[in-house]
Motif scaffolding. Structure first.
Motif, PDB file in Angstrom:
ATOM      1  N   HIS A 225     -22.448  28.328 -12.993  1.00  0.00           N
ATOM      2  CA  HIS A 225     -20.862  28.193 -11.729  1.00  0.00           C
ATOM      3  C   HIS A 225     -19.842  29.384 -12.017  1.00  0.00           C
ATOM      4  CE1 HIS A 225     -16.922  26.013 -11.654  1.00  0.00           C
ATOM      5  NE2 HIS A 225     -17.620  25.961 -10.045  1.00  0.00           N
ATOM      6  N   LEU A 226     -19.575  29.670 -10.233  1.00  0.00           N
ATOM      7  CA  LEU A 226     -18.208  30.889 -10.225  1.00  0.00           C
ATOM      8  C   LEU A 226     -17.672  29.902  -8.684  1.00  0.00           C
ATOM      9  CD1 LEU A 226     -20.092  34.105  -9.617  1.00  0.00           C
ATOM     10  CD2 LEU A 226     -19.145  32.937 -12.120  1.00  0.00           C
ATOM     11  N   GLU A 227     -16.260  29.844  -9.603  1.00  0.00           N
ATOM     12  CA  GLU A 227     -14.819  29.173  -8.070  1.00  0.00           C
ATOM     13  C   GLU A 227     -14.594  30.787  -8.029  1.00  0.00           C
ATOM     14  OE1 GLU A 227     -11.047  26.195  -8.381  1.00  0.00           O
ATOM     15  OE2 GLU A 227     -13.169  25.875 -10.320  1.00  0.00           O
ATOM     16  N   VAL A 228     -14.663  30.339  -6.873  1.00  0.00           N
ATOM     17  CA  VAL A 228     -13.320  31.713  -5.620  1.00  0.00           C
ATOM     18  C   VAL A 228     -12.655  31.255  -4.914  1.00  0.00           C
ATOM     19  CG1 VAL A 228     -13.509  33.502  -4.413  1.00  0.00           C
ATOM     20  CG2 VAL A 228     -15.185  33.483  -6.273  1.00  0.00           C
ATOM     21  N   ALA A 229     -11.564  30.888  -4.433  1.00  0.00           N
ATOM     22  CA  ALA A 229     -10.442  30.619  -4.132  1.00  0.00           C
ATOM     23  C   ALA A 229     -11.391  28.861  -4.016  1.00  0.00           C
ATOM     24  CB  ALA A 229     -10.977  31.325  -2.372  1.00  0.00           C
ATOM     25  N   LEU A 235     -25.031  30.529  -9.181  1.00  0.00           N
ATOM     26  CA  LEU A 235     -26.111  32.078  -8.938  1.00  0.00           C
ATOM     27  C   LEU A 235     -27.098  31.391  -9.282  1.00  0.00           C
ATOM     28  CD1 LEU A 235     -23.740  34.657 -11.150  1.00  0.00           C
ATOM     29  CD2 LEU A 235     -23.555  34.171  -8.743  1.00  0.00           C
ATOM     30  N   ASP A 236     -28.810  31.851  -8.937  1.00  0.00           N
ATOM     31  CA  ASP A 236     -29.922  31.402  -9.708  1.00  0.00           C
ATOM     32  C   ASP A 236     -29.783  31.476 -10.674  1.00  0.00           C
ATOM     33  OD1 ASP A 236     -30.353  30.137  -7.070  1.00  0.00           O
ATOM     34  OD2 ASP A 236     -31.061  32.272  -6.305  1.00  0.00           O
ATOM     35  N   LEU A 237     -29.761  32.618 -10.998  1.00  0.00           N
ATOM     36  CA  LEU A 237     -30.068  33.104 -12.774  1.00  0.00           C
ATOM     37  C   LEU A 237     -28.749  34.430 -12.859  1.00  0.00           C
ATOM     38  CD1 LEU A 237     -33.834  33.303 -12.766  1.00  0.00           C
ATOM     39  CD2 LEU A 237     -32.667  31.476 -13.950  1.00  0.00           C
ATOM     40  N   LEU A 238     -28.357  33.986 -14.771  1.00  0.00           N
ATOM     41  CA  LEU A 238     -27.335  35.032 -14.274  1.00  0.00           C
ATOM     42  C   LEU A 238     -28.020  36.193 -15.885  1.00  0.00           C
ATOM     43  CD1 LEU A 238     -25.244  37.010 -13.933  1.00  0.00           C
ATOM     44  CD2 LEU A 238     -23.730  35.046 -14.903  1.00  0.00           C
ATOM     45  N   PHE A 267     -21.258  39.556  -2.382  1.00  0.00           N
ATOM     46  CA  PHE A 267     -20.613  38.880  -2.664  1.00  0.00           C
ATOM     47  C   PHE A 267     -20.296  38.171  -4.223  1.00  0.00           C
ATOM     48  CE2 PHE A 267     -19.346  34.398  -2.552  1.00  0.00           C
ATOM     49  CZ  PHE A 267     -17.480  34.077  -3.062  1.00  0.00           C
ATOM     50  N   TYR A 268     -21.544  37.838  -4.687  1.00  0.00           N
ATOM     51  CA  TYR A 268     -21.653  37.955  -6.143  1.00  0.00           C
ATOM     52  C   TYR A 268     -21.373  38.362  -6.933  1.00  0.00           C
ATOM     53  CZ  TYR A 268     -24.303  33.576  -4.173  1.00  0.00           C
ATOM     54  OH  TYR A 268     -24.287  31.717  -3.781  1.00  0.00           O
ATOM     55  N   LEU A 269     -22.172  39.691  -6.387  1.00  0.00           N
ATOM     56  CA  LEU A 269     -21.510  41.079  -7.863  1.00  0.00           C
ATOM     57  C   LEU A 269     -20.152  41.520  -7.698  1.00  0.00           C
ATOM     58  CD1 LEU A 269     -24.345  43.387  -6.399  1.00  0.00           C
ATOM     59  CD2 LEU A 269     -24.085  41.776  -8.352  1.00  0.00           C
ATOM     60  N   SER A 270     -19.298  41.005  -6.670  1.00  0.00           N
ATOM     61  CA  SER A 270     -17.970  41.278  -6.197  1.00  0.00           C
ATOM     62  C   SER A 270     -17.295  39.849  -8.012  1.00  0.00           C
ATOM     63  CB  SER A 270     -17.495  41.096  -5.166  1.00  0.00           C
ATOM     64  OG  SER A 270     -17.357  41.708  -4.494  1.00  0.00           O
ATOM     65  N   ALA A 271     -17.197  38.935  -7.012  1.00  0.00           N
ATOM     66  CA  ALA A 271     -17.115  37.925  -7.955  1.00  0.00           C
ATOM     67  C   ALA A 271     -17.416  37.850  -9.240  1.00  0.00           C
ATOM     68  CB  ALA A 271     -17.418  36.405  -7.531  1.00  0.00           C
ATOM     69  N   VAL A 272     -18.576  38.614 -10.053  1.00  0.00           N
ATOM     70  CA  VAL A 272     -18.589  38.254 -11.241  1.00  0.00           C
ATOM     71  C   VAL A 272     -18.367  39.519 -11.793  1.00  0.00           C
ATOM     72  CG1 VAL A 272     -20.437  39.242 -13.323  1.00  0.00           C
ATOM     73  CG2 VAL A 272     -21.401  37.251 -11.178  1.00  0.00           C
ATOM     74  N   ASP A 273     -18.033  40.643 -11.183  1.00  0.00           N
ATOM     75  CA  ASP A 273     -17.100  42.192 -11.281  1.00  0.00           C
ATOM     76  C   ASP A 273     -15.357  41.711 -11.837  1.00  0.00           C
ATOM     77  OD1 ASP A 273     -19.073  43.593 -12.057  1.00  0.00           O
ATOM     78  OD2 ASP A 273     -19.110  44.239  -9.640  1.00  0.00           O
ATOM     79  N   ASP A 274     -14.872  40.505 -10.794  1.00  0.00           N
ATOM     80  CA  ASP A 274     -13.606  40.076 -11.454  1.00  0.00           C
ATOM     81  C   ASP A 274     -13.616  39.342 -12.460  1.00  0.00           C
ATOM     82  OD1 ASP A 274     -11.115  40.362  -9.722  1.00  0.00           O
ATOM     83  OD2 ASP A 274     -11.138  38.280  -9.431  1.00  0.00           O
ATOM     84  N   LEU A 275     -14.523  38.150 -11.977  1.00  0.00           N
ATOM     85  CA  LEU A 275     -14.549  36.915 -12.916  1.00  0.00           C
ATOM     86  C   LEU A 275     -15.272  37.277 -14.788  1.00  0.00           C
ATOM     87  CD1 LEU A 275     -15.394  34.314 -10.815  1.00  0.00           C
ATOM     88  CD2 LEU A 275     -12.811  34.827 -11.183  1.00  0.00           C
ATOM     89  N   LEU A 276     -15.630  37.962 -14.423  1.00  0.00           N
ATOM     90  CA  LEU A 276     -16.896  37.681 -15.595  1.00  0.00           C
ATOM     91  C   LEU A 276     -17.042  38.845 -16.270  1.00  0.00           C
ATOM     92  CD1 LEU A 276     -19.813  35.425 -14.718  1.00  0.00           C
ATOM     93  CD2 LEU A 276     -17.849  34.998 -15.739  1.00  0.00           C
ATOM     94  N   ARG A 277     -17.004  39.955 -15.279  1.00  0.00           N
ATOM     95  CA  ARG A 277     -17.222  41.467 -16.531  1.00  0.00           C
ATOM     96  C   ARG A 277     -15.628  41.766 -17.383  1.00  0.00           C
ATOM     97  NH1 ARG A 277     -17.090  47.125 -12.447  1.00  0.00           N
ATOM     98  NH2 ARG A 277     -16.810  48.074 -14.413  1.00  0.00           N
ATOM     99  N   HIS A 278     -16.457  42.258 -17.552  1.00  0.00           N
ATOM    100  CA  HIS A 278     -15.660  43.136 -19.438  1.00  0.00           C
ATOM    101  C   HIS A 278     -14.816  44.489 -19.113  1.00  0.00           C
ATOM    102  CE1 HIS A 278     -14.248  44.243 -23.007  1.00  0.00           C
ATOM    103  NE2 HIS A 278     -13.390  43.352 -23.732  1.00  0.00           N
TER     104      HIS A 278
END
Length: 432
Positions: A225-229, A235-238, A267-278
Protein backbone atom coordinates in the motif's frame (compact mmCIF):
# COMPACT_ATOMS: atom_id res chain seq x y z
CA UNK A 1 47.77 -9.76 39.30
CA UNK A 2 45.70 -12.30 37.33
CA UNK A 3 42.59 -10.34 36.41
CA UNK A 4 39.90 -12.43 34.67
CA UNK A 5 37.00 -10.46 33.16
CA UNK A 6 33.46 -11.74 33.83
CA UNK A 7 32.12 -13.93 31.05
CA UNK A 8 29.26 -11.51 30.31
CA UNK A 9 31.39 -8.36 30.02
CA UNK A 10 31.22 -6.52 26.70
CA UNK A 11 35.00 -6.77 26.14
CA UNK A 12 35.04 -10.51 26.75
CA UNK A 13 31.95 -11.14 24.58
CA UNK A 14 33.49 -9.08 21.78
CA UNK A 15 36.78 -11.02 22.04
CA UNK A 16 34.92 -14.34 22.05
CA UNK A 17 32.86 -13.34 18.99
CA UNK A 18 36.05 -12.32 17.16
CA UNK A 19 37.80 -15.60 17.96
CA UNK A 20 34.78 -17.72 16.99
CA UNK A 21 34.51 -15.88 13.70
CA UNK A 22 38.21 -16.45 13.05
CA UNK A 23 37.91 -20.16 13.84
CA UNK A 24 34.87 -20.58 11.58
CA UNK A 25 36.65 -18.75 8.76
CA UNK A 26 39.77 -20.88 9.20
CA UNK A 27 37.74 -24.11 9.17
CA UNK A 28 35.95 -22.99 6.00
CA UNK A 29 39.24 -22.16 4.31
CA UNK A 30 40.64 -25.55 5.28
CA UNK A 31 37.58 -27.34 3.86
CA UNK A 32 37.78 -25.32 0.63
CA UNK A 33 41.52 -26.04 0.35
CA UNK A 34 40.90 -29.80 0.71
CA UNK A 35 38.16 -29.69 -1.93
CA UNK A 36 40.36 -27.67 -4.30
CA UNK A 37 43.24 -30.17 -3.99
CA UNK A 38 40.87 -33.09 -4.57
CA UNK A 39 39.31 -31.58 -7.72
CA UNK A 40 42.75 -30.69 -9.11
CA UNK A 41 43.93 -34.23 -8.38
CA UNK A 42 40.92 -35.65 -10.22
CA UNK A 43 41.55 -33.34 -13.16
CA UNK A 44 45.22 -34.34 -13.36
CA UNK A 45 44.32 -38.05 -13.25
CA UNK A 46 41.76 -37.48 -15.99
CA UNK A 47 44.27 -35.52 -18.07
CA UNK A 48 46.89 -38.29 -17.77
CA UNK A 49 44.39 -40.96 -18.80
CA UNK A 50 43.26 -38.82 -21.72
CA UNK A 51 46.86 -38.15 -22.83
CA UNK A 52 47.81 -41.83 -22.72
CA UNK A 53 44.69 -42.91 -24.59
CA UNK A 54 45.36 -40.30 -27.27
CA UNK A 55 49.14 -40.83 -27.58
CA UNK A 56 49.46 -44.58 -26.95
CA UNK A 57 46.12 -45.72 -28.27
CA UNK A 58 45.06 -47.34 -25.00
CA UNK A 59 41.48 -48.51 -24.98
CA UNK A 60 38.67 -48.05 -22.45
CA UNK A 61 39.70 -51.13 -20.44
CA UNK A 62 42.68 -49.23 -19.03
CA UNK A 63 40.19 -47.42 -16.77
CA UNK A 64 39.09 -50.70 -15.16
CA UNK A 65 42.71 -51.78 -14.57
CA UNK A 66 43.65 -48.41 -13.07
CA UNK A 67 40.60 -48.53 -10.81
CA UNK A 68 41.58 -51.96 -9.43
CA UNK A 69 45.21 -50.99 -8.83
CA UNK A 70 44.49 -47.58 -7.31
CA UNK A 71 41.87 -48.98 -4.92
CA UNK A 72 44.36 -51.64 -3.87
CA UNK A 73 47.09 -49.10 -3.12
CA UNK A 74 44.78 -46.48 -1.60
CA UNK A 75 42.02 -48.45 0.16
CA UNK A 76 41.12 -45.47 2.36
CA UNK A 77 40.08 -43.39 -0.67
CA UNK A 78 36.65 -43.92 -2.21
CA UNK A 79 36.94 -41.99 -5.48
CA UNK A 80 38.66 -44.52 -7.73
CA UNK A 81 35.72 -46.47 -9.13
CA UNK A 82 35.74 -47.02 -12.92
CA UNK A 83 32.77 -44.68 -13.22
CA UNK A 84 34.52 -41.91 -11.29
CA UNK A 85 37.71 -42.32 -13.32
CA UNK A 86 35.64 -41.87 -16.47
CA UNK A 87 34.23 -38.67 -14.98
CA UNK A 88 37.81 -37.49 -14.31
CA UNK A 89 38.67 -38.13 -17.95
CA UNK A 90 35.53 -36.28 -19.06
CA UNK A 91 36.42 -33.36 -16.75
CA UNK A 92 39.87 -33.03 -18.32
CA UNK A 93 38.33 -33.19 -21.79
CA UNK A 94 35.64 -30.61 -20.97
CA UNK A 95 38.03 -28.22 -19.19
CA UNK A 96 41.50 -28.48 -20.80
CA UNK A 97 42.70 -25.25 -19.14
CA UNK A 98 44.10 -25.95 -15.66
CA UNK A 99 43.75 -22.29 -14.62
CA UNK A 100 39.99 -22.36 -15.30
CA UNK A 101 39.68 -25.58 -13.32
CA UNK A 102 41.53 -24.05 -10.37
CA UNK A 103 39.62 -20.75 -10.42
CA UNK A 104 36.10 -22.10 -11.06
CA UNK A 105 35.60 -25.87 -10.92
CA UNK A 106 37.88 -26.53 -7.95
CA UNK A 107 35.77 -24.12 -5.90
CA UNK A 108 32.73 -26.41 -6.35
CA UNK A 109 31.91 -29.88 -5.00
CA UNK A 110 32.73 -32.84 -7.23
CA UNK A 111 29.02 -33.50 -7.90
CA UNK A 112 28.69 -30.00 -9.40
CA UNK A 113 31.62 -30.69 -11.72
CA UNK A 114 29.97 -33.90 -12.92
CA UNK A 115 26.71 -32.01 -13.60
CA UNK A 116 28.54 -29.37 -15.64
CA UNK A 117 30.30 -32.05 -17.69
CA UNK A 118 27.16 -34.12 -18.29
CA UNK A 119 24.53 -31.41 -18.82
CA UNK A 120 26.36 -28.58 -20.64
CA UNK A 121 27.98 -29.18 -24.01
CA UNK A 122 29.20 -25.66 -24.80
CA UNK A 123 32.52 -24.78 -23.12
CA UNK A 124 31.67 -21.11 -22.61
CA UNK A 125 28.37 -22.01 -20.98
CA UNK A 126 30.05 -24.60 -18.74
CA UNK A 127 32.38 -21.95 -17.35
CA UNK A 128 29.50 -19.47 -16.96
CA UNK A 129 27.31 -21.92 -15.05
CA UNK A 130 30.30 -22.90 -12.89
CA UNK A 131 30.93 -19.26 -11.97
CA UNK A 132 27.25 -18.70 -11.20
CA UNK A 133 27.08 -21.81 -9.00
CA UNK A 134 30.15 -20.67 -7.08
CA UNK A 135 28.96 -17.08 -6.69
CA UNK A 136 25.40 -17.92 -5.63
CA UNK A 137 26.10 -21.08 -3.63
CA UNK A 138 23.74 -23.26 -5.69
CA UNK A 139 23.17 -26.84 -4.61
CA UNK A 140 23.68 -29.51 -7.27
CA UNK A 141 19.93 -29.78 -7.79
CA UNK A 142 19.54 -26.03 -8.24
CA UNK A 143 22.48 -26.01 -10.70
CA UNK A 144 20.79 -28.77 -12.72
CA UNK A 145 17.50 -26.86 -12.71
CA UNK A 146 19.13 -23.62 -13.87
CA UNK A 147 20.84 -25.47 -16.71
CA UNK A 148 17.58 -27.19 -17.66
CA UNK A 149 15.71 -23.85 -17.74
CA UNK A 150 18.41 -22.39 -20.04
CA UNK A 151 19.34 -19.59 -17.65
CA UNK A 152 22.39 -18.71 -19.76
CA UNK A 153 20.17 -17.68 -22.68
CA UNK A 154 17.72 -15.74 -20.47
CA UNK A 155 20.04 -13.82 -18.14
CA UNK A 156 20.48 -10.13 -18.89
CA UNK A 157 18.22 -10.24 -21.98
CA UNK A 158 15.37 -7.98 -20.81
CA UNK A 159 14.62 -4.71 -22.61
CA UNK A 160 15.61 -1.88 -20.25
CA UNK A 161 16.63 1.76 -20.08
CA UNK A 162 19.21 1.09 -17.35
CA UNK A 163 22.19 2.30 -19.37
CA UNK A 164 20.64 5.78 -19.56
CA UNK A 165 18.91 6.01 -16.16
CA UNK A 166 21.41 4.34 -13.80
CA UNK A 167 25.07 5.15 -13.13
CA UNK A 168 27.73 2.57 -13.88
CA UNK A 169 28.52 0.01 -12.56
CA UNK A 170 24.98 -0.29 -11.13
CA UNK A 171 23.45 -0.17 -14.61
CA UNK A 172 25.60 -3.11 -15.74
CA UNK A 173 24.77 -5.16 -12.63
CA UNK A 174 21.05 -4.39 -12.88
CA UNK A 175 21.01 -5.36 -16.57
CA UNK A 176 22.77 -8.65 -15.86
CA UNK A 177 20.27 -9.52 -13.11
CA UNK A 178 17.08 -9.12 -15.16
CA UNK A 179 16.08 -12.15 -17.24
CA UNK A 180 13.84 -12.56 -20.26
CA UNK A 181 11.73 -14.58 -20.18
CA UNK A 182 11.19 -15.54 -16.55
CA UNK A 183 10.17 -19.15 -16.07
CA UNK A 184 7.13 -19.62 -13.83
CA UNK A 185 6.73 -23.26 -14.82
CA UNK A 186 6.79 -24.23 -11.14
CA UNK A 187 3.29 -22.75 -10.78
CA UNK A 188 1.63 -25.34 -13.00
CA UNK A 189 -0.77 -22.71 -14.41
CA UNK A 190 -2.25 -22.59 -17.87
CA UNK A 191 -2.20 -19.58 -20.23
CA UNK A 192 -5.72 -18.40 -19.24
CA UNK A 193 -4.69 -17.35 -15.74
CA UNK A 194 -6.00 -14.15 -14.10
CA UNK A 195 -3.58 -11.52 -12.75
CA UNK A 196 -4.64 -11.97 -9.12
CA UNK A 197 -4.44 -15.76 -9.50
CA UNK A 198 -0.93 -15.41 -10.92
CA UNK A 199 0.07 -13.16 -8.02
CA UNK A 200 -1.40 -15.50 -5.38
CA UNK A 201 0.33 -18.49 -6.95
CA UNK A 202 3.68 -16.69 -6.95
CA UNK A 203 3.25 -15.87 -3.27
CA UNK A 204 2.31 -19.49 -2.53
CA UNK A 205 5.58 -20.47 -4.22
CA UNK A 206 7.61 -17.57 -2.83
CA UNK A 207 10.83 -19.51 -2.40
CA UNK A 208 10.65 -20.78 -6.00
CA UNK A 209 9.97 -17.19 -7.12
CA UNK A 210 13.03 -15.92 -5.22
CA UNK A 211 15.13 -18.66 -6.82
CA UNK A 212 13.93 -17.62 -10.29
CA UNK A 213 14.45 -13.89 -9.66
CA UNK A 214 17.98 -14.59 -8.45
CA UNK A 215 20.05 -14.20 -5.32
CA UNK A 216 19.78 -10.86 -3.55
CA UNK A 217 16.01 -10.32 -3.85
CA UNK A 218 14.40 -9.93 -0.42
CA UNK A 219 10.59 -9.98 -0.35
CA UNK A 220 8.97 -6.89 1.20
CA UNK A 221 5.28 -7.35 0.42
CA UNK A 222 2.46 -8.00 -2.05
CA UNK A 223 -0.25 -5.47 -2.87
CA UNK A 224 2.01 -3.07 -0.99
CA UNK A 225 0.00 0.00 0.00
CA UNK A 226 1.10 3.51 -0.92
CA UNK A 227 -0.90 6.65 -0.16
CA UNK A 228 -0.33 9.55 -2.54
CA UNK A 229 -2.30 12.80 -2.20
CA UNK A 230 -4.97 11.02 -0.14
CA UNK A 231 -5.47 8.26 -2.72
CA UNK A 232 -4.59 4.57 -2.27
CA UNK A 233 -2.32 2.66 -4.64
CA UNK A 234 -1.10 -0.94 -4.44
CA UNK A 235 2.10 -2.44 -5.85
CA UNK A 236 1.77 -6.04 -7.07
CA UNK A 237 5.09 -7.16 -5.58
CA UNK A 238 7.76 -5.16 -3.76
CA UNK A 239 11.31 -6.43 -3.19
CA UNK A 240 14.56 -5.00 -1.88
CA UNK A 241 17.77 -6.04 -3.65
CA UNK A 242 20.69 -6.51 -1.30
CA UNK A 243 23.43 -6.06 -3.95
CA UNK A 244 21.90 -3.13 -5.80
CA UNK A 245 20.78 -1.62 -2.46
CA UNK A 246 17.46 -0.49 -3.87
CA UNK A 247 13.75 -1.30 -3.93
CA UNK A 248 12.43 -3.28 -6.90
CA UNK A 249 8.78 -2.93 -7.95
CA UNK A 250 7.35 -5.85 -9.96
CA UNK A 251 4.09 -5.43 -11.86
CA UNK A 252 2.38 -8.52 -13.31
CA UNK A 253 0.38 -8.39 -16.56
CA UNK A 254 -1.45 -11.24 -18.28
CA UNK A 255 -1.41 -9.52 -21.67
CA UNK A 256 1.05 -8.03 -24.12
CA UNK A 257 2.98 -4.93 -23.11
CA UNK A 258 1.16 -1.62 -23.61
CA UNK A 259 2.80 1.84 -23.46
CA UNK A 260 0.54 2.91 -20.58
CA UNK A 261 2.15 0.21 -18.39
CA UNK A 262 5.38 2.24 -18.44
CA UNK A 263 3.56 5.42 -17.41
CA UNK A 264 1.97 3.69 -14.44
CA UNK A 265 5.30 2.14 -13.41
CA UNK A 266 6.98 5.54 -13.67
CA UNK A 267 4.41 6.87 -11.17
CA UNK A 268 5.01 3.95 -8.79
CA UNK A 269 8.79 4.42 -8.92
CA UNK A 270 8.48 8.13 -8.12
CA UNK A 271 6.20 7.33 -5.17
CA UNK A 272 8.52 4.63 -3.76
CA UNK A 273 11.55 6.89 -4.15
CA UNK A 274 9.72 9.63 -2.25
CA UNK A 275 7.96 7.57 0.44
CA UNK A 276 10.21 4.54 1.07
CA UNK A 277 13.67 5.14 -0.31
CA UNK A 278 16.39 5.87 2.26
CA UNK A 279 19.10 8.42 1.52
CA UNK A 280 21.64 5.58 1.21
CA UNK A 281 19.49 3.62 -1.27
CA UNK A 282 20.00 3.60 -5.02
CA UNK A 283 17.09 4.61 -7.30
CA UNK A 284 14.14 2.22 -7.28
CA UNK A 285 13.92 -0.13 -10.27
CA UNK A 286 10.72 -1.32 -11.96
CA UNK A 287 10.17 -4.66 -13.71
CA UNK A 288 7.06 -5.09 -15.86
CA UNK A 289 6.32 -8.77 -16.53
CA UNK A 290 4.05 -9.41 -19.53
CA UNK A 291 2.94 -12.44 -21.49
CA UNK A 292 4.33 -10.86 -24.63
CA UNK A 293 5.91 -7.68 -25.96
CA UNK A 294 6.88 -5.88 -29.14
CA UNK A 295 10.47 -4.65 -28.92
CA UNK A 296 9.78 -1.44 -30.88
CA UNK A 297 6.79 -0.52 -28.69
CA UNK A 298 8.86 -1.14 -25.54
CA UNK A 299 11.74 0.95 -26.88
CA UNK A 300 9.43 3.90 -27.58
CA UNK A 301 7.73 3.58 -24.20
CA UNK A 302 11.01 3.59 -22.26
CA UNK A 303 12.96 6.03 -24.42
CA UNK A 304 12.12 9.26 -22.57
CA UNK A 305 11.54 7.82 -19.10
CA UNK A 306 13.97 9.04 -16.46
CA UNK A 307 13.14 6.14 -14.13
CA UNK A 308 14.97 2.79 -14.49
CA UNK A 309 12.60 0.17 -15.92
CA UNK A 310 12.77 -3.27 -17.50
CA UNK A 311 10.18 -5.14 -19.54
CA UNK A 312 10.37 -8.93 -19.66
CA UNK A 313 8.17 -11.85 -20.54
CA UNK A 314 7.37 -14.97 -18.56
CA UNK A 315 6.42 -18.53 -19.42
CA UNK A 316 3.75 -20.73 -17.86
CA UNK A 317 3.41 -24.46 -18.33
CA UNK A 318 0.97 -26.99 -16.92
CA UNK A 319 3.50 -29.81 -17.10
CA UNK A 320 7.28 -29.85 -16.86
CA UNK A 321 9.42 -32.19 -18.95
CA UNK A 322 10.60 -35.16 -16.89
CA UNK A 323 14.28 -34.05 -16.67
CA UNK A 324 13.25 -30.61 -15.38
CA UNK A 325 10.71 -32.09 -12.98
CA UNK A 326 13.42 -34.30 -11.48
CA UNK A 327 15.80 -31.34 -11.18
CA UNK A 328 13.21 -28.98 -9.66
CA UNK A 329 14.27 -28.18 -6.07
CA UNK A 330 12.05 -29.51 -3.31
CA UNK A 331 10.75 -27.31 -0.49
CA UNK A 332 13.58 -28.67 1.65
CA UNK A 333 16.19 -27.77 -0.99
CA UNK A 334 14.88 -24.22 -1.26
CA UNK A 335 14.69 -23.86 2.52
CA UNK A 336 18.40 -24.60 2.63
CA UNK A 337 19.20 -22.34 -0.31
CA UNK A 338 17.28 -19.31 0.91
CA UNK A 339 16.75 -18.47 4.61
CA UNK A 340 13.39 -17.16 5.74
CA UNK A 341 12.44 -13.99 3.89
CA UNK A 342 11.11 -12.54 7.13
CA UNK A 343 14.62 -12.72 8.60
CA UNK A 344 16.08 -10.84 5.65
CA UNK A 345 13.34 -8.21 5.88
CA UNK A 346 13.99 -7.81 9.63
CA UNK A 347 17.63 -7.05 8.87
CA UNK A 348 16.63 -4.40 6.32
CA UNK A 349 14.15 -2.77 8.73
CA UNK A 350 16.64 -2.75 11.61
CA UNK A 351 19.39 -1.26 9.48
CA UNK A 352 17.01 1.48 8.29
CA UNK A 353 16.01 2.35 11.87
CA UNK A 354 19.64 2.44 13.01
CA UNK A 355 20.72 4.60 10.08
CA UNK A 356 17.81 6.97 10.64
CA UNK A 357 18.79 7.22 14.30
CA UNK A 358 22.39 7.93 13.36
CA UNK A 359 21.21 10.69 10.99
CA UNK A 360 19.02 12.21 13.74
CA UNK A 361 22.00 12.22 16.12
CA UNK A 362 24.28 13.68 13.42
CA UNK A 363 26.67 10.77 13.85
CA UNK A 364 29.67 11.10 11.49
CA UNK A 365 29.17 8.78 8.52
CA UNK A 366 32.42 8.87 6.55
CA UNK A 367 31.95 5.24 5.47
CA UNK A 368 29.01 2.80 5.47
CA UNK A 369 28.73 1.26 8.95
CA UNK A 370 27.96 -2.39 9.62
CA UNK A 371 25.08 -3.38 11.91
CA UNK A 372 27.24 -3.83 15.00
CA UNK A 373 28.96 -0.50 14.38
CA UNK A 374 25.60 1.22 14.09
CA UNK A 375 24.53 -0.27 17.44
CA UNK A 376 27.76 0.75 19.17
CA UNK A 377 27.43 4.28 17.74
CA UNK A 378 24.47 5.04 20.03
CA UNK A 379 24.73 4.87 23.82
CA UNK A 380 20.93 4.74 24.07
CA UNK A 381 20.71 1.77 21.69
CA UNK A 382 23.43 -0.07 23.58
CA UNK A 383 21.33 0.30 26.75
CA UNK A 384 18.14 -1.20 25.25
CA UNK A 385 17.06 -4.43 27.01
CA UNK A 386 17.14 -6.46 23.78
CA UNK A 387 20.51 -5.23 22.48
CA UNK A 388 22.71 -7.94 23.98
CA UNK A 389 20.57 -10.73 22.49
CA UNK A 390 20.49 -8.91 19.16
CA UNK A 391 24.28 -8.54 18.99
CA UNK A 392 24.55 -12.30 19.44
CA UNK A 393 22.48 -12.98 16.30
CA UNK A 394 23.87 -10.32 13.93
CA UNK A 395 25.96 -13.00 12.25
CA UNK A 396 22.79 -14.99 11.51
CA UNK A 397 21.18 -11.91 9.94
CA UNK A 398 24.23 -11.31 7.77
CA UNK A 399 24.30 -14.96 6.69
CA UNK A 400 20.62 -14.77 5.75
CA UNK A 401 21.26 -11.64 3.69
CA UNK A 402 24.01 -13.43 1.75
CA UNK A 403 22.07 -16.64 1.17
CA UNK A 404 24.16 -18.79 3.54
CA UNK A 405 22.51 -21.84 5.10
CA UNK A 406 20.77 -21.22 8.44
CA UNK A 407 19.48 -24.00 10.66
CA UNK A 408 15.79 -23.85 11.56
CA UNK A 409 16.39 -23.38 15.30
CA UNK A 410 19.05 -20.76 14.60
CA UNK A 411 16.64 -18.84 12.34
CA UNK A 412 13.90 -18.97 14.99
CA UNK A 413 16.23 -17.59 17.69
CA UNK A 414 17.44 -14.84 15.33
CA UNK A 415 13.89 -13.90 14.31
CA UNK A 416 12.76 -13.59 17.93
CA UNK A 417 15.77 -11.51 19.00
CA UNK A 418 15.62 -9.27 15.92
CA UNK A 419 11.87 -8.67 16.33
CA UNK A 420 12.27 -7.61 19.97
CA UNK A 421 15.22 -5.35 19.08
CA UNK A 422 13.30 -3.70 16.21
CA UNK A 423 10.33 -3.05 18.54
CA UNK A 424 12.62 -1.51 21.18
CA UNK A 425 14.31 0.79 18.65
CA UNK A 426 11.02 2.04 17.25
CA UNK A 427 9.62 2.60 20.73
CA UNK A 428 12.74 4.53 21.70
CA UNK A 429 12.57 6.73 18.60
CA UNK A 430 8.89 7.53 19.21
CA UNK A 431 9.41 8.39 22.89
CA UNK A 432 12.77 10.18 22.81
Amino acid sequence: MNLVPPSDSNDYVQLLDTLKERIRTSRLRAALAVNEELILLYWEIGRDILDRQDSAGWGAKIVDRLSTDLKHDFPEMTGFSPRNLKYMRALAEAFPNREIVQQVIAQLPWGHAITLVEAVKDRTQRIWYGKQAREHGWSRKVLAFQIGSDLFARQGKALTNFERTLPTPQSDLAQALIKDPYSFDFLGLGPDVLERELERSLLDHLRSLILELGKGFAFVGSQYHLEVAGQDYYLDLLFYHLQLRCFVVVELKIEEFKPEFAGKMNFYLSAVDDLLRHTDDAPTIGIILCQGKNAVVVEYALRDSVKPMAVAGYTLSTALPAPLQAALPTAEDLAREFPLMSLVKLRIDIERELRALADEDSFPNDHPLELKELVRASEAVRALPSTEAFMAIVRSLNEAAHGIDIAKDQAEIATDAATRFLTDIRTYRVNR
